[in-house]
Write a protein that holds these residues in place. Sequence first.
Motif, PDB file in Angstrom:
ATOM      1  N   LYS A   1      29.677   2.217  37.836  1.00 36.75           N
ATOM      2  CA  LYS A   1      29.732   3.255  36.825  1.00 36.75           C
ATOM      3  C   LYS A   1      28.883   2.824  35.641  1.00 36.75           C
ATOM      4  N   VAL A   2      28.414   3.800  34.885  1.00 40.64           N
ATOM      5  CA  VAL A   2      27.568   3.509  33.733  1.00 40.64           C
ATOM      6  C   VAL A   2      28.398   2.820  32.652  1.00 40.64           C
ATOM      7  N   ARG A   3      27.906   1.680  32.190  1.00 44.89           N
ATOM      8  CA  ARG A   3      28.597   0.978  31.112  1.00 44.89           C
ATOM      9  C   ARG A   3      27.952   1.252  29.756  1.00 44.89           C
ATOM     10  N   GLY A   4      26.628   1.402  29.754  1.00 41.80           N
ATOM     11  CA  GLY A   4      25.933   1.651  28.496  1.00 41.80           C
ATOM     12  C   GLY A   4      24.455   1.384  28.645  1.00 41.80           C
ATOM     13  N   GLN A   5      23.758   1.356  27.519  1.00 42.06           N
ATOM     14  CA  GLN A   5      22.327   1.073  27.545  1.00 42.06           C
ATOM     15  C   GLN A   5      21.897   0.434  26.242  1.00 42.06           C
TER      16      GLN A   5
ATOM     17  N   VAL B   1      23.013 -10.069  27.207  1.00 40.66           N
ATOM     18  CA  VAL B   1      21.613  -9.826  27.532  1.00 40.66           C
ATOM     19  C   VAL B   1      20.748 -10.608  26.547  1.00 40.66           C
ATOM     20  N   VAL B   2      19.876 -11.463  27.069  1.00 44.04           N
ATOM     21  CA  VAL B   2      18.898 -12.176  26.251  1.00 44.04           C
ATOM     22  C   VAL B   2      17.593 -11.399  26.376  1.00 44.04           C
ATOM     23  N   PHE B   3      17.007 -10.959  25.260  1.00 44.50           N
ATOM     24  CA  PHE B   3      15.865 -10.063  25.379  1.00 44.50           C
ATOM     25  C   PHE B   3      14.881 -10.189  24.214  1.00 44.50           C
ATOM     26  N   LYS B   4      13.631  -9.810  24.516  1.00 41.89           N
ATOM     27  CA  LYS B   4      12.604  -9.611  23.499  1.00 41.89           C
ATOM     28  C   LYS B   4      12.566  -8.123  23.165  1.00 41.89           C
ATOM     29  N   ASN B   5      12.385  -7.801  21.897  1.00 39.81           N
ATOM     30  CA  ASN B   5      12.281  -6.393  21.540  1.00 39.81           C
ATOM     31  C   ASN B   5      10.879  -5.867  21.840  1.00 39.81           C
ATOM     32  N   LYS B   6      10.733  -4.551  21.779  1.00 39.73           N
ATOM     33  CA  LYS B   6       9.457  -3.902  22.079  1.00 39.73           C
ATOM     34  C   LYS B   6       8.750  -3.574  20.769  1.00 39.73           C
ATOM     35  N   LYS B   7       8.208  -4.605  20.148  1.00 41.39           N
ATOM     36  CA  LYS B   7       7.429  -4.412  18.931  1.00 41.39           C
ATOM     37  C   LYS B   7       5.997  -4.850  19.201  1.00 41.39           C
TER      38      LYS B   7
ATOM     39  N   ASN C   1       9.802  -1.872  37.534  1.00 41.95           N
ATOM     40  CA  ASN C   1      10.838  -2.802  37.081  1.00 41.95           C
ATOM     41  C   ASN C   1      11.878  -3.035  38.174  1.00 41.95           C
ATOM     42  N   VAL C   2      12.247  -4.309  38.374  1.00 47.90           N
ATOM     43  CA  VAL C   2      13.180  -4.721  39.423  1.00 47.90           C
ATOM     44  C   VAL C   2      14.582  -4.832  38.838  1.00 47.90           C
ATOM     45  N   PRO C   3      15.616  -4.325  39.522  1.00 45.92           N
ATOM     46  CA  PRO C   3      16.980  -4.467  39.003  1.00 45.92           C
ATOM     47  C   PRO C   3      17.453  -5.916  39.044  1.00 45.92           C
ATOM     48  N   GLN C   4      18.428  -6.229  38.198  1.00 47.89           N
ATOM     49  CA  GLN C   4      19.078  -7.538  38.212  1.00 47.89           C
ATOM     50  C   GLN C   4      20.586  -7.332  38.338  1.00 47.89           C
ATOM     51  N   TYR C   5      21.244  -8.331  38.949  1.00 42.69           N
ATOM     52  CA  TYR C   5      22.692  -8.239  39.166  1.00 42.69           C
ATOM     53  C   TYR C   5      23.325  -9.571  38.804  1.00 42.69           C
ATOM     54  N   ALA C   6      24.384  -9.530  37.997  1.00 41.43           N
ATOM     55  CA  ALA C   6      25.082 -10.759  37.608  1.00 41.43           C
ATOM     56  C   ALA C   6      26.491 -10.413  37.152  1.00 41.43           C
ATOM     57  N   ASN C   7      27.463 -11.203  37.600  1.00 41.72           N
ATOM     58  CA  ASN C   7      28.856 -11.086  37.149  1.00 41.72           C
ATOM     59  C   ASN C   7      29.397  -9.666  37.282  1.00 41.72           C
ATOM     60  N   GLY C   8      29.070  -9.009  38.410  1.00 39.03           N
ATOM     61  CA  GLY C   8      29.594  -7.679  38.653  1.00 39.03           C
ATOM     62  C   GLY C   8      28.909  -6.567  37.887  1.00 39.03           C
ATOM     63  N   LYS C   9      27.811  -6.871  37.222  1.00 36.96           N
ATOM     64  CA  LYS C   9      27.074  -5.870  36.461  1.00 36.96           C
ATOM     65  C   LYS C   9      25.646  -5.749  36.991  1.00 36.96           C
ATOM     66  N   LEU C  10      25.143  -4.527  36.948  1.00 40.20           N
ATOM     67  CA  LEU C  10      23.809  -4.213  37.426  1.00 40.20           C
ATOM     68  C   LEU C  10      22.969  -3.752  36.240  1.00 40.20           C
ATOM     69  N   TYR C  11      21.726  -4.259  36.165  1.00 43.53           N
ATOM     70  CA  TYR C  11      20.848  -3.964  35.040  1.00 43.53           C
ATOM     71  C   TYR C  11      19.534  -3.379  35.555  1.00 43.53           C
ATOM     72  N   GLN C  12      19.056  -2.317  34.887  1.00 39.76           N
ATOM     73  CA  GLN C  12      17.790  -1.701  35.267  1.00 39.76           C
ATOM     74  C   GLN C  12      17.029  -1.262  34.022  1.00 39.76           C
ATOM     75  N   LEU C  13      15.815  -1.785  33.866  1.00 41.58           N
ATOM     76  CA  LEU C  13      14.956  -1.433  32.734  1.00 41.58           C
ATOM     77  C   LEU C  13      14.061  -0.259  33.134  1.00 41.58           C
TER      78      LEU C  13
END
Length: 352
Positions: A3-7, A21-27, A328-340
């Motif tokens: 289910k959708v958790r957020g974005q 989530v460890v990330f670089k911003n889009k600047k 963009n390739v999905p990632q999966y960790a600790n029961g959560k799925l991530y897609q950019l």
Amino acid sequence: MFKVRGQKDNISEYKIYNDEVVFKNKKSLFEKSLYIGKLEINETKTTGFQVVGDSVIFSNWENETFNYDIKSKTKVKLNFQQIGVNLFNNKPLYRNESNYFLENKKGGVIIIPDEFIDGVVFIDNNELYNCSTSHLQAFSLPQAAPKWQFDLAELGTWLYDKTEERPYEIDKFIGVWENQLLVSCFSGLIIALDIATGQLLHQWSAYDAPSVMGVYSESHINPSFCSALDAANNTLVGFSRFTMWHIDLSTGQLGTVNLAKAFEKENILAIKRTSGFVLTSSHYIITAEMNDIADVDYRLDCLIAIHKETHNIDWIHPFSDSEGLANNVPQYANGKLYQLDRDNTLHIFEKE
């Protein structure tokens, strides 16, 4: 399934640490900040970064590299200029002006001269593999001593556009399974080499029987699509449009599954061209294209979960036109799925 958790918006690159989530911003190029969750750990000019254990290792445009300890929230400068874009055996590869550095088992570093990192590179344990347009070489670390060489001319040639003969070239190193180095070629050929000698053990390309969907037919592995090593099941798995192919590495047998019926049932057109997908214990999670129900001539991107045993589509999440996924390739960790998506929004799903 999910289910959708957020974005999260404004993300150019990300990695996962536990639930954060460890990330670089889009600047702009010199304004990219680095965050772990809501905490900013580097203000500007971030280049590459890796998450290793409880640390975030990152570099900046001044050729400085730091180790940020997530638990203690402390930062230490390292004696390297840049952090590499890939981890090898879960260890970072660092770069200085003329050498690369890889951590060894004792906590020291292996110095790798710059010339050994040219072209496509793969490092496994204490072996380094690289390739040129004509051959593939293996070196033993830490001395980078030559071990063996495999000439791609041994594979012969392939027909480009069914008329032009061309030599084989390496696309990527897939991984190591037992004593086999698995390598993909641009032309749709996958080879297995003995990691000790470089001897050619297997090569795979053509299916035993073509896969058909509508007016389309497939009979060979397609290099534009992706493959992954499912080591737990001794299998190499790949997808090409509406076909799943799988190689039993213990027997060398290549088999295929035609996903056309499962796709048609769910209004899916084809797997997207992508460099990877998620492997879980029960499913393959990959990006695909589907028809827009409101406009059958229009395609939407989606995430799908294909059951490993039944090959049914157990979950679909369609994205809107503004949320296209590019490559963009999905990632999966600790029961959560991530897609950019292509607009730099990270979509987060969790198991139901």
